[in-house]
Every structure is written in C-alpha cells, then in structure tokens.
Design a protein around this motif. Sequence first.
Motif, short mmCIF file in Angstrom:
data_model
loop_
_atom_site.label_atom_id
_atom_site.label_comp_id
_atom_site.label_asym_id
_atom_site.label_seq_id
_atom_site.Cartn_x
_atom_site.Cartn_y
_atom_site.Cartn_z
N UNK A 273 -11.97 4.61 2.84
CA UNK A 273 -10.64 5.20 3.00
C UNK A 273 -9.66 4.63 1.97
N UNK A 274 -9.99 3.49 1.40
CA UNK A 274 -9.14 2.91 0.36
C UNK A 274 -9.12 3.74 -0.91
N UNK A 275 -10.02 4.70 -1.05
CA UNK A 275 -10.03 5.56 -2.23
C UNK A 275 -9.03 6.71 -2.10
N UNK A 276 -8.47 6.89 -0.89
CA UNK A 276 -7.49 7.96 -0.69
C UNK A 276 -6.14 7.52 -1.25
N UNK A 277 -5.59 8.34 -2.11
CA UNK A 277 -4.37 7.95 -2.82
C UNK A 277 -3.21 7.70 -1.87
N UNK A 278 -3.11 8.48 -0.82
CA UNK A 278 -1.99 8.31 0.10
C UNK A 278 -2.02 6.94 0.76
N UNK A 280 -3.50 4.26 -0.60
CA UNK A 280 -3.21 3.31 -1.67
C UNK A 280 -1.70 3.13 -1.83
N UNK A 281 -0.96 4.25 -1.79
CA UNK A 281 0.49 4.17 -1.90
C UNK A 281 1.09 3.37 -0.76
N UNK A 282 0.57 3.57 0.43
CA UNK A 282 1.11 2.86 1.59
C UNK A 282 0.84 1.36 1.48
N UNK A 283 -0.33 1.00 0.98
CA UNK A 283 -0.64 -0.43 0.83
C UNK A 283 0.16 -1.07 -0.30
N UNK A 284 0.49 -0.30 -1.33
CA UNK A 284 1.37 -0.80 -2.39
C UNK A 284 2.78 -1.03 -1.83
N UNK A 285 3.23 -0.12 -0.98
CA UNK A 285 4.54 -0.30 -0.33
C UNK A 285 4.55 -1.57 0.52
#
Length: 376
Positions: A273-278, A280-285
Amino acid sequence: MDFNFTEEQGMVRDGLSRLVREQYGFEERRKAIASSEGWRPEVWSQLAELGILGMPFSEADGGFGGGAVDAMVIMEEFGKGLVIEPFLPTVVCAGGFLKHAGTAAQKEEHIGAIVSGAAVFAFAYAEPRGRFDYADLETTAKKDGAGYVLNGHKAVVIGAPWASHLIVTARTGGERRDRSGVSVFLLAKDTPGVTTRDYVTVDGRRASEVYFENVAVGADALIGVEGEGLALIETVTDEAIAALCAEACGAMKVAHAMTVEYSRQRKQFGVPIGSFQVLQHRMVDMYTAYEQAVSLTYLATLRLGSDERTRKLAVSAAKVGVGQAARLIGQEAVQIHGGNGVTDEYAIGHYFKRLTIFDSEFGNVDHHLKRHVALS
C-alpha cells in the motif's frame, strides 16, 4: 542559534535509548500497565542509578548540572518507548517548584530523595470545574496557628497512585479565579485526611482523584510566598509543557516510522500500500508535521529562561503546533494501519492514545491559541 547537543547530552540520549529498547519492548510495557502496580519500580531505580533523575538539577542542588534541554532529551526518548514512569510530575514539576522557590531545608530534604529515586511526586493542580485556569480553585488552605488546613478535591492527578508526596495548589485568599491568593504546598501523601481513588487512564498511565479533608500541614509545607504562587505555577507548568512536547515528538517519530514500515509490508491488489501515491502524500504530511513540531519544541525549551511574555508565547506556540501535529500523525497512523490500528495487540494504537491525551494536559490547542493571541 546553536541547536547542536553537547557530548554529555548525546551520551545521555544513547544510554537512555538503549535502556528504553531493552526495558520497554511493546509486550513488556503491556504487561507493566496491566499489572496491579501499573509501573515498574525497578526501572525507576535504574533511572536513578544512571543519573537520569538528577540530570536537570544543578550541582548546587545535588544534581548533575543539567537543565531544560537535558529534560527535553530525556522526555523525547521516553516518548519513543511510551515510558510510564513519573519523570514529569516528579523531576520536572516537583523539581521545578523546589528549584525556583524551595527553601534551603526543602531542597535539602527532597531534591536528594528525588535524585536517588526514593521520593515520587505527583502534581495536584487540576480541579473538576477548573478547566485549564490554574487560579480557578475551590481547594482551600486556611491558616491555623502557624500552619494551614487544606480542604478540597483534585482531579486526574497523574502518578498519584505511586507517589510518596504531593505538590498541591490551593487558595489561601481572594475570590475564585483571582490571580492573587494562590499558594503551593508540599506534603506527604500519607498525611492524615488525604484520600485517593486510583484508576487507569486511557493511555495506560495511572492517576487519582485526591481528596483533602481537614488536612493539617505546618508552615514548612508552603513553597514560595503565600498568596503569590500563580506566577510560580505558570513558570513550572510552562517547563512541563516544553517537556511534554518533547515526549510527544518522540512518540510521533516512532508512530511515523511504524506507519511507513507497515505500508511497505501490507499488500493490497498484490502490491504494497506504500506504493499508492495518495498514502505517500499522507505520510509526507506526517513527516512535515513532525519536523515542525520538533522545531517548535526546541524553541520553547530555549525560551524557558526568557522574560515571562517571551516564554509564554513560545510555549503556547509549541503546545498548539505539537498538539495539531500529534492529532494529525496519530489519526493518520491509525487510518493507514486500518483495523489493526485500533486493536490492543498493535503498538500503533497505544501511540495514538498517548498522542491524543497529550492535547488535554496543561491546556489544549484552543486554550493555548487564546493565550498566544492575548499575549501578541
């Protein structure tokens, strides 16, 4: 401004990090909070032996010459392991009152006991109807000869089930909510007339409702000047808030790392699931919020020795920023973990609980936003 830590602080961090890893594995912590005692006195003794309990005290007071930055380093490591031992109420709060306003006799009697681990303190300041106003007190301390008689009820006193002593705020004069007439007392928990009702908090710690019924104490129980304790309380609680922010930063760092690791392992539709861009954005936030919280915590800690207005502005800004980051990171971590995030068997749920409760300690986000605006 130099944000580098000293060699001694680095050694403290490394040693404490090793202790937390060895003593605070997730299963060991679960067993400790589920036990009848709710903590591990042997860990408290180890902290004393390592000098952790004496680190923030000056050498003149029997400590190891540290200060607020040392407390920050310690609390961040505690946050990473969700350590439940009462360092904040004993060392930061009680130690703060003694450092700032204790008499020579009070310091001699109690600071050495704190450093050695023999004394455990709880800070009884909150009241059922007081919200976050330290002056909103129904607990009273009336003069009786040379001493005082305390009556009242303190709510959610963290660490009180383990405490040997209490720091208590009470009104010695004036009207409810007046800034004048507030005093601070130190007394043994087994003083006649003190009763407690103990319970487990949502985040796994222990707390008590503490009741005072005609509790007689001597004049030597008073810390500071009678009726002029509110400024002292605000100074100590600001130091406690800065330390709490450091603890929250430690917990957020681990919660973010656990979430990233889980996203690499958990698969959906045949891919992590870490490959899903959405996501990834949430984890960057989450990571951005964590870094901002660390910066605010550093600034608040360094401003503790400034003038009152500067100190309060920095501490309230940190409490707001760290509180918002704690909510974001805790909630995102649980959501990305899915159903596993709310089970007791998964550590992330315990980090979520601790980060959630953080907001209510010593004033929530709304309270500190108002304080910051009032001072601006």
